[in-house]
Design an enzyme around this catalytic site. Sequence first.
Site, mmCIF file in Angstrom:
data_model
loop_
_atom_site.group_PDB
_atom_site.id
_atom_site.type_symbol
_atom_site.label_atom_id
_atom_site.label_comp_id
_atom_site.label_asym_id
_atom_site.label_seq_id
_atom_site.Cartn_x
_atom_site.Cartn_y
_atom_site.Cartn_z
ATOM 1 N N ASN A 68 0.065 -38.523 25.249
ATOM 2 C CA ASN A 68 -0.995 -39.237 24.531
ATOM 3 C C ASN A 68 -2.318 -38.593 24.935
ATOM 4 O O ASN A 68 -2.811 -38.836 26.030
ATOM 5 C CB ASN A 68 -0.967 -40.725 24.911
ATOM 6 C CG ASN A 68 -2.142 -41.491 24.324
ATOM 7 O OD1 ASN A 68 -2.817 -40.990 23.419
ATOM 8 N ND2 ASN A 68 -2.389 -42.690 24.827
ATOM 9 N N LYS B 30 -5.133 -39.207 23.837
ATOM 10 C CA LYS B 30 -6.257 -40.147 23.680
ATOM 11 C C LYS B 30 -7.400 -39.443 22.931
ATOM 12 O O LYS B 30 -7.141 -38.558 22.117
ATOM 13 C CB LYS B 30 -6.701 -40.695 25.028
ATOM 14 C CG LYS B 30 -5.538 -41.222 25.862
ATOM 15 C CD LYS B 30 -6.000 -42.103 26.972
ATOM 16 C CE LYS B 30 -4.840 -42.388 27.915
ATOM 17 N NZ LYS B 30 -5.046 -43.569 28.730
ATOM 18 N N HIS C 181 -0.987 -49.611 21.594
ATOM 19 C CA HIS C 181 -1.381 -49.134 22.934
ATOM 20 C C HIS C 181 -2.359 -50.145 23.532
ATOM 21 O O HIS C 181 -3.169 -50.737 22.805
ATOM 22 C CB HIS C 181 -2.035 -47.752 22.810
ATOM 23 C CG HIS C 181 -2.252 -47.087 24.131
ATOM 24 N ND1 HIS C 181 -3.309 -47.426 24.949
ATOM 25 C CD2 HIS C 181 -1.544 -46.153 24.797
ATOM 26 C CE1 HIS C 181 -3.247 -46.691 26.061
ATOM 27 N NE2 HIS C 181 -2.182 -45.915 25.994
ATOM 28 N N GLU D 145 -5.031 -49.856 24.994
ATOM 29 C CA GLU D 145 -6.450 -49.604 24.704
ATOM 30 C C GLU D 145 -6.808 -50.114 23.300
ATOM 31 O O GLU D 145 -7.941 -50.531 23.062
ATOM 32 C CB GLU D 145 -6.755 -48.103 24.874
ATOM 33 C CG GLU D 145 -6.740 -47.713 26.350
ATOM 34 C CD GLU D 145 -6.421 -46.261 26.646
ATOM 35 O OE1 GLU D 145 -6.439 -45.423 25.731
ATOM 36 O OE2 GLU D 145 -6.129 -45.965 27.828
ATOM 37 N N GLU E 199 4.144 -50.030 29.460
ATOM 38 C CA GLU E 199 2.954 -49.490 30.113
ATOM 39 C C GLU E 199 2.187 -50.623 30.782
ATOM 40 O O GLU E 199 1.379 -51.300 30.123
ATOM 41 C CB GLU E 199 2.049 -48.823 29.078
ATOM 42 C CG GLU E 199 2.682 -47.653 28.371
ATOM 43 C CD GLU E 199 1.637 -46.640 27.949
ATOM 44 O OE1 GLU E 199 1.707 -45.507 28.420
ATOM 45 O OE2 GLU E 199 0.726 -46.998 27.191
ATOM 46 N N GLY F 60 -4.184 -44.835 33.519
ATOM 47 C CA GLY F 60 -5.408 -44.096 33.839
ATOM 48 C C GLY F 60 -6.012 -44.475 35.180
ATOM 49 O O GLY F 60 -7.150 -44.112 35.468
ATOM 50 N N SER G 98 0.121 -43.561 34.610
ATOM 51 C CA SER G 98 -0.097 -42.598 35.687
ATOM 52 C C SER G 98 1.169 -41.838 36.075
ATOM 53 O O SER G 98 1.355 -41.498 37.242
ATOM 54 C CB SER G 98 -0.730 -43.287 36.902
ATOM 55 O OG SER G 98 -1.976 -43.852 36.549
HETATM 56 C C1 PEP Z 1 -1.360 -43.776 28.338
HETATM 57 O O1 PEP Z 1 -2.489 -43.595 27.900
HETATM 58 O O2 PEP Z 1 -0.469 -44.195 27.584
HETATM 59 C C2 PEP Z 1 -1.103 -43.479 29.747
HETATM 60 C C3 PEP Z 1 0.066 -43.764 30.249
HETATM 61 O O3 PEP Z 1 -2.139 -42.903 30.443
HETATM 62 P P1 PEP Z 1 -2.070 -42.298 31.935
HETATM 63 O O4 PEP Z 1 -0.815 -41.463 32.010
HETATM 64 O O5 PEP Z 1 -3.306 -41.484 32.055
HETATM 65 O O6 PEP Z 1 -2.011 -43.466 32.871
#
Ligand code: PEP
Length: 248
Positions: free
Chosen positions: A9, A11, A95, A97, A166, A172, A210
């Site tokens: 992703n 982003k 997601h 976000e 997630e 993040g 992460s």
């Molecule tokens: C994500 O944006 O779906 C995500 C898992 O981000 P990160 O790996 O940076 O935590």
Amino acid sequence: MKRKLIAGNWKMNGSLAANEALVGALLAGAGEPGCEAALCVPAAYLAQVRGLLGNSTAFALGAQDLSAHESGAYTGEISAAMLKDFGVRYCLVGHSERRQYHGETDAVVTLKAQRALAAGITPIVCVGETLAEREAGQTEAVVRRQLAAVIHTNGHCISEIVVAYEPVWAIGTGKTATPEQAQQVHAVLRAQLQAASAQAGRIHILYGGSMNAANAAELLAQPDIDGGLIGGASLKAPDFLAIMAAAR
Ligand code: PEP
């Protein structure tokens, strides 16, 4: 046997030049991957990345969002059919976000999943609890509620979706769920999918939050973790390729 799926992703990151360098390095390093892989790129770059991927079968093209509407007077929105026109195979839906900053409810997420499925795009349905919800012991109830909404409306083709667990507190932040914490939630999601469909074994349940080159192998070794949704580490070719290698 089902191969694992590693989805990046990006982003809201990238530029024409940076994308060219990143996709070039991924194609050069991927060889014949032992897993499925996808790149969920900003909508503005779908055409570019489609072109950069060329005939490669190593990476599928993914989007990060789509409209809950089919077509019409929805300025700024991008429909499932438009994504399909650009060869999009996967689309993130719900997601955290989007839920957090754009007010996406379970009902909207469900509609988006439905639009994707109707267009022949696999929705990657994201679910996950906040830190406050985890601390209040609500993790299971939250993820079950988020997934139930999608199952309720799309039950007839539920085996066509991908689910991404997630935990919001891990996205993040550099804080990763332990393999045991992640597996526990994945088992709950698997059971919920199994209750809805005899084909549930086919469904990929990804872990995201992460995940990186150092922790991927241990997470991916869990019985119900079928792959990863990778944010930050998907922007660095060596890191993303190392996660793909861990998913063999
Ligand atoms: C994500 O944006 O779906 C995500 C898992 O981000 P990160 O790996 O940076 O935590």
